[in-house]
Design a protein around this motif. Structure first.
Motif, PDB file in Angstrom:
ATOM      1  N   LEU A  56       0.828  -1.194   0.000  1.00  0.00           N
ATOM      2  CA  LEU A  56       0.000   0.000   0.000  1.00  0.00           C
ATOM      3  C   LEU A  56       0.872   1.259   0.000  1.00  0.00           C
ATOM      4  CD1 LEU A  56      -2.621  -1.179   2.604  1.00  0.00           C
ATOM      5  CD2 LEU A  56      -2.701  -1.393   0.149  1.00  0.00           C
ATOM      6  N   ARG A 101       0.772   4.589   8.553  1.00  0.00           N
ATOM      7  CA  ARG A 101      -0.023   3.593   9.292  1.00  0.00           C
ATOM      8  C   ARG A 101      -0.977   4.289  10.251  1.00  0.00           C
ATOM      9  NH1 ARG A 101       0.069  -0.942   7.685  1.00  0.00           N
ATOM     10  NH2 ARG A 101      -1.987  -0.997   8.593  1.00  0.00           N
ATOM     11  N   HIS A 104      -3.761   5.827   8.360  1.00  0.00           N
ATOM     12  CA  HIS A 104      -4.702   4.824   7.867  1.00  0.00           C
ATOM     13  C   HIS A 104      -5.611   4.347   8.990  1.00  0.00           C
ATOM     14  CE1 HIS A 104      -5.258   1.145   4.963  1.00  0.00           C
ATOM     15  NE2 HIS A 104      -6.403   1.720   5.273  1.00  0.00           N
ATOM     16  N   ASN A 105      -5.004   4.081  10.165  1.00  0.00           N
ATOM     17  CA  ASN A 105      -5.818   3.650  11.303  1.00  0.00           C
ATOM     18  C   ASN A 105      -6.856   4.696  11.653  1.00  0.00           C
ATOM     19  OD1 ASN A 105      -4.452   1.279  11.597  1.00  0.00           O
ATOM     20  ND2 ASN A 105      -3.040   2.031  13.141  1.00  0.00           N
ATOM     21  N   PHE A 107      -8.053   7.016   9.723  1.00  0.00           N
ATOM     22  CA  PHE A 107      -9.046   7.131   8.664  1.00  0.00           C
ATOM     23  C   PHE A 107     -10.070   6.016   8.746  1.00  0.00           C
ATOM     24  CE2 PHE A 107     -10.928   8.420   4.823  1.00  0.00           C
ATOM     25  CZ  PHE A 107     -11.203   7.290   4.075  1.00  0.00           C
TER      26      PHE A 107
END
Lengths: 139, 161
Positions: A56, A101, A104-105, A107
């Motif tokens: 990713l 990371r 992303h968490n 989000f």
């Protein structure tokens, strides 16, 4: 420490963009917009590298004379873009990955919030505070 | 995930509630259609959120078949504690997912009893599949059919633009 952080939706419009206010915001909007082309290029490269297990994290998208731009794309085609100061050479790849990371968490938490409609600008205070911890402290 | 029974009970209550709300209004013809749509939309939003959470650590999917396999194995195991038993495709955008012991239908009957009531309880799951696919970039139409409880088939038709 990032100078600008942006979250861009699947349809390529910004869901969230925040930069250090001392510098011109318009310049960052422009930088993020141009970095989208590079992101698209990297994503479309998936079909060709068949055996490759795509990650990713996209890595350094392109360096300008003042800034370096890093990209990350989720499985739902939401893109995160982080712009850091070039003079800050102490930032290693691992740190950038961990920043992505955390983004992303955070989000994912916003996405699971029933009051948030996918596609709307992000207004969550929790997300704001995570982003603040990653930004350069404005003097 | 917490005990499965919690979600099963919640789901039954949601279906009962949506139908009760609708029954207080006059129009009986539209009743079934709006209830099913409401349930499907709920499932859609839940599917979107779930996918975001579950694909956080997965690498990018290579193609449609890869996405369907992920749906059948990982997503189904996490939600219903089992995998889809059978996946068929015509390689032109239509997939049929067969689950021989669908978790939300096991408590009803093991044969033909209560067959007419079954579609109400499948609407949410159809929406879930559609929401999951939509967040992964595939617009689709999902329908479900059940001929013998507790097995059911979900038919997914991917809309190519």
């Amino acid at each position: 420490m990032a100078v600008c952080i942006a979250v861009i939706a699947k349809e390529n419009y910004p869901l969230y963009i925040r930069s250090v206010p001392t510098q011109g915001e318009l310049k960052f909007h422009y930088t993020v917009h141009t970095s989208l082309d590079v992101v698209e290029e990297k994503i479309s490269g998936v079909g060709k590298a068949l055996a490759d297990q795509r990650e990713l994290y996209l890595g350094l998208l392109y360096p300008t004379e003042d800034y370096k731009v890093y990209g990350y794309v989720t499985n739902s085609k939401v893109k995160f873009v982080i712009v850091v100061d070039s003079s800050n050479t102490s930032l290693r790849d691992n740190e950038i990955r961990s920043m992505f990371r955390k983004l992303h968490n955070s989000f994912t938490d916003v996405m699971c919030n029933p009051f948030y409609n996918p596609g709307d600008p992000i207004q969550s205070k929790a997300f704001d505070s995570i982003v603040s911890t990653m930004m350069v402290q404005a003097c | 995930m917490a005990d499965n029974a919690l979600f099963e009970f919640l789901h039954m209550e949601i279906v009962a509630h949506v139908y009760k709300e609708q029954a207080t209004r006059e129009d009986i013809d539209k009743e079934r259609v709006t209830c099913v749509s409401t349930l499907e939309l709920m499932g859609f939003r839940v599917g979107q959120g779930l996918i975001e959470r579950f694909t956080k650590d997965c690498p990018t999917f290579k193609d449609d078949l890869d996405i369907m396999k992920f749906l059948c194995k990982d997503l189904w195991s996490t939600i219903f504690k089992k995998q889809i038993d059978n996946l068929r495709t015509n390689h032109q955008g239509t997939y049929v997912l067969q689950d021989n012991k669908f978790a939300l239908l096991t408590q009803f009957s093991s044969g033909k009893q209560y067959l007419e009531e079954a579609p109400k309880y499948l609407a949410f799951s159809c929406g879930l599949i559609r929401g999951a696919l939509s967040n992964l970039g595939l617009e689709s139409v999902v329908t479900a059919e059940v001929s013998l409880m507790p097995s059911c088939k979900f038919q997914v038709v991917i809309q190519k633009l």
